[in-house]
Design an enzyme around this catalytic site. Structure first.
Site, PDB file in Angstrom:
ATOM      1  N   LYS A   9      -1.852  10.538   3.689  1.00 35.53           N
ATOM      2  CA  LYS A   9      -1.407   9.133   3.798  1.00 35.53           C
ATOM      3  C   LYS A   9      -0.954   8.622   2.425  1.00 35.53           C
ATOM      4  O   LYS A   9      -1.245   9.245   1.399  1.00 35.53           O
ATOM      5  CB  LYS A   9      -2.563   8.280   4.337  1.00 35.53           C
ATOM      6  CG  LYS A   9      -3.807   8.243   3.430  1.00 35.53           C
ATOM      7  CD  LYS A   9      -5.001   7.613   4.129  1.00 35.53           C
ATOM      8  CE  LYS A   9      -6.237   7.630   3.228  1.00 35.53           C
ATOM      9  NZ  LYS A   9      -7.444   7.172   3.952  1.00 35.53           N
ATOM     10  N   ARG A  23     -15.264  -1.319   9.916  1.00 35.43           N
ATOM     11  CA  ARG A  23     -13.824  -1.507   9.691  1.00 35.43           C
ATOM     12  C   ARG A  23     -13.113  -1.066  10.966  1.00 35.43           C
ATOM     13  O   ARG A  23     -13.355  -1.592  12.028  1.00 35.43           O
ATOM     14  CB  ARG A  23     -13.331  -0.636   8.514  1.00 35.43           C
ATOM     15  CG  ARG A  23     -14.022  -0.868   7.199  1.00 35.43           C
ATOM     16  CD  ARG A  23     -13.288  -0.191   6.046  1.00 35.43           C
ATOM     17  NE  ARG A  23     -12.830   1.164   6.346  1.00 35.43           N
ATOM     18  CZ  ARG A  23     -12.367   2.022   5.457  1.00 35.43           C
ATOM     19  NH1 ARG A  23     -12.315   1.684   4.170  1.00 35.43           N
ATOM     20  NH2 ARG A  23     -11.956   3.225   5.790  1.00 35.43           N
ATOM     21  N   TYR A  79       3.386  -9.232 -25.095  1.00 35.53           N
ATOM     22  CA  TYR A  79       3.138 -10.604 -24.658  1.00 35.53           C
ATOM     23  C   TYR A  79       1.779 -11.121 -25.112  1.00 35.53           C
ATOM     24  O   TYR A  79       0.780 -10.403 -25.083  1.00 35.53           O
ATOM     25  CB  TYR A  79       3.182 -10.672 -23.126  1.00 35.53           C
ATOM     26  CG  TYR A  79       4.563 -10.412 -22.554  1.00 35.53           C
ATOM     27  CD1 TYR A  79       5.658 -11.179 -22.935  1.00 35.53           C
ATOM     28  CD2 TYR A  79       4.747  -9.399 -21.631  1.00 35.53           C
ATOM     29  CE1 TYR A  79       6.916 -10.932 -22.401  1.00 35.53           C
ATOM     30  CE2 TYR A  79       6.003  -9.149 -21.090  1.00 35.53           C
ATOM     31  CZ  TYR A  79       7.087  -9.921 -21.479  1.00 35.53           C
ATOM     32  OH  TYR A  79       8.324  -9.675 -20.949  1.00 35.53           O
ATOM     33  N   MET A 118       5.731  -4.975 -17.649  1.00 33.97           N
ATOM     34  CA  MET A 118       6.251  -4.461 -16.387  1.00 33.97           C
ATOM     35  C   MET A 118       6.911  -3.092 -16.541  1.00 33.97           C
ATOM     36  O   MET A 118       6.731  -2.202 -15.705  1.00 33.97           O
ATOM     37  CB  MET A 118       7.265  -5.453 -15.789  1.00 33.97           C
ATOM     38  CG  MET A 118       7.664  -5.132 -14.359  1.00 33.97           C
ATOM     39  SD  MET A 118       8.893  -6.256 -13.698  1.00 33.97           S
ATOM     40  CE  MET A 118       8.051  -7.834 -13.768  1.00 33.97           C
TER      41      MET A 118
HETATM   42  C1  LIG Z   1      -8.446   8.224   3.599  1.00 33.87           C
HETATM   43  C2  LIG Z   1      -9.346   8.820   4.604  1.00 33.87           C
HETATM   44  C3  LIG Z   1      -9.936  10.089   4.387  1.00 33.87           C
HETATM   45  C4  LIG Z   1      -9.842  10.818   3.069  1.00 33.87           C
HETATM   46  O1  LIG Z   1     -10.864  10.350   2.203  1.00 33.87           O
HETATM   47  P1  LIG Z   1     -11.101  11.014   0.772  1.00 33.87           P
HETATM   48  O2  LIG Z   1     -12.249  10.269   0.213  1.00 33.87           O
HETATM   49  O3  LIG Z   1      -9.833  10.761   0.002  1.00 33.87           O
HETATM   50  O4  LIG Z   1     -11.346  12.450   0.990  1.00 33.87           O
HETATM   51  C5  LIG Z   1     -10.658  10.649   5.419  1.00 33.87           C
HETATM   52  N1  LIG Z   1     -10.821  10.015   6.589  1.00 33.87           N
HETATM   53  C6  LIG Z   1     -10.306   8.790   6.829  1.00 33.87           C
HETATM   54  C7  LIG Z   1     -10.555   8.145   8.137  1.00 33.87           C
HETATM   55  C8  LIG Z   1      -9.568   8.139   5.843  1.00 33.87           C
HETATM   56  O5  LIG Z   1      -9.075   6.926   6.077  1.00 33.87           O
END
Ligand SMILES: *Cc1c(COP(=O)(O)O)cnc(C)c1O
Length: 375
Positions: free
Chosen positions: A35, A135, A269, A317
């Protein structure tokens, strides 16, 4: 490869990390989570390197990310688990994407898909249960009616339940143990309704390394695949599988200018830093728009030709300034912001400490102006 904003991605490191973590976990299946553009490393690079390292599943948050993998020609099994409330699941079914299901509404939408639009494929779902994170995931009070409905839809041939999974809070041993008990209870409820999934999974990198009882049929490896520890610079707790992780991303820039500064000269800055004595300053043309954390102003260090130099003044930036004193640094020299610390350069973990965050955020925030160069 030259350029003022380059993230070099070491494909072999990703493959080796996946292979090492997979060997330590010793599960039947290994999912690598790609992801967020492969945690900033480039989704296609991450996905192909992961598959070469032995992963047989890819995980993403949403369906757009899953479709992007398919569009790029990746035909490995993919699971997506976080959905737009108005998502259309039909294209995902056509693309052979496993759909993580966390709500009754999602289950009904998938179960109601018209067979004509499914191109002969049955929707495949994996049920995500909430075991304490509060969540995404099905809350415990819904497990039983949901399991019965999912089993009924499966019996009608409207979908197939391939997996049941959850995610840990990684808070401490007790909370993870409580989540594991909750997960086992969810599996029992599913089984009583007639759902015996092929894939039961709970562990992300941290638990894959440190909690053998959570590994089940598959581990979901995210951060560790990219060579960063979920435990940060502190390292894994005792009893963890000893896996040598190789950071896969090296973030570089080039010295764009060198100038002298007289005592009292204010830098960047707000003049948050002033020279106390005559010195020389190198301009580094990468900034917070590229993901270099502004919060690390006046604390971070970079490496130029194997030597460390401090960042002075605010990170802006597009640029920041380092104090090079009388070192031999020239326009065009490569600047390494972070990479593999065995090379003597700062680590993503250092930037995490300097900006009060975690290594995950350091690599995933690297912006679109930074060219990813995989080798
Ligand atoms: C992002 C995610 C992972 C990966 O977690 P890591 O700590 O990066 O290994 C695994 N499972 C779910 C459901 C996630 O959202």
């Amino acid at each position: 490869m030259t350029g003022i904003r380059v993230a070099r991605i070491d494909r072999a490191a990703i493959s080796a990390n996946v292979a090492g973590l997979a060997a330590a976990a010793a599960t039947a299946h290994v999912m690598v989570v790609v992801k967020a553009d492969g945690y900033g490393h480039g989704v296609l690079t991450a996905a192909t390197a992961a598959l070469e390292g032995g992963a047989d599943w890819l995980g993403v948050a949403d369906l757009e990310e899953a479709h992007a993998l398919r569009a790029a020609g990746v035909d490995a099994p993919v699971l997506a688990w976080l959905h737009d409330p108005f998502a259309d699941f039909a294209p995902a079914v056509e693309a052979g994407i496993d759909i993580g299901v966390s709500t009754r509404a999602q289950l009904e939408a998938i179960g109601a898909l018209d067979a004509g639009r499914r191109a002969g494929r049955r929707p495949v779902v994996q049920i995500k249960v909430d075991t304490g994170l509060h969540r995404n995931g099905l809350p415990p009070e819904e497990w039983e009616p949901f399991a019965e409905r999912a089993a009924a839809l499966q019996a009608l041939g409207r979908l197939e339940v391939r997996g049941v999974f959850s995610h840990l809070a990684n808070t401490d041993a007790e909370s993870d143990a409580a989540a594991l008990r909750a997960f086992e209870r969810a599996l029992g409820i599913m089984a009583a309704a007639g759902i015996e999934p092929e894939l039961r999974h709970l562990a992300s990198t941290a638990a894959a390394m440190s909690r053998p009882a959570t590994r089940f049929d598959l581990v979901r490896l995210g951060i560790g695949s990219y060579g960063l520890s979920p435990f940060g610079a502190a390292g894994a707790p005792d009893g963890s599988a000893p896996v040598r992780l190789i950071p896969a991303m090296t973030l570089t820039s080039r010295v764009a200018a060198v100038r002298s500064a007289a005592p009292g000269a204010g830098v960047s800055y707000d003049h948050t830093w002033r020279a106390h004595e005559p010195t020389r300053l190198a301009l580094v043309p990468i900034g917070y728009a590229d993901g270099v954390p502004r919060a690390a102003s006046n604390t971070a260090e970079v490496a130029i030709d194997g030597r460390r130099f401090p960042v002075r003044g605010r990170i802006a930036m597009d640029q920041f300034v380092v104090d090079i004193g009388d070192a031999r640094v020239e326009v065009g020299d490569e600047v390494v912001l972070f990479g593999n610390p065995v090379d003597g350069v700062p680590a993503a973990d250092d930037w995490a400490r300097w900006s009060d965050t975690i290594n995950y955020e350091i690599v995933t925030r690297i912006g679109p102006r930074v060219k990813r160069v995989a080798r």
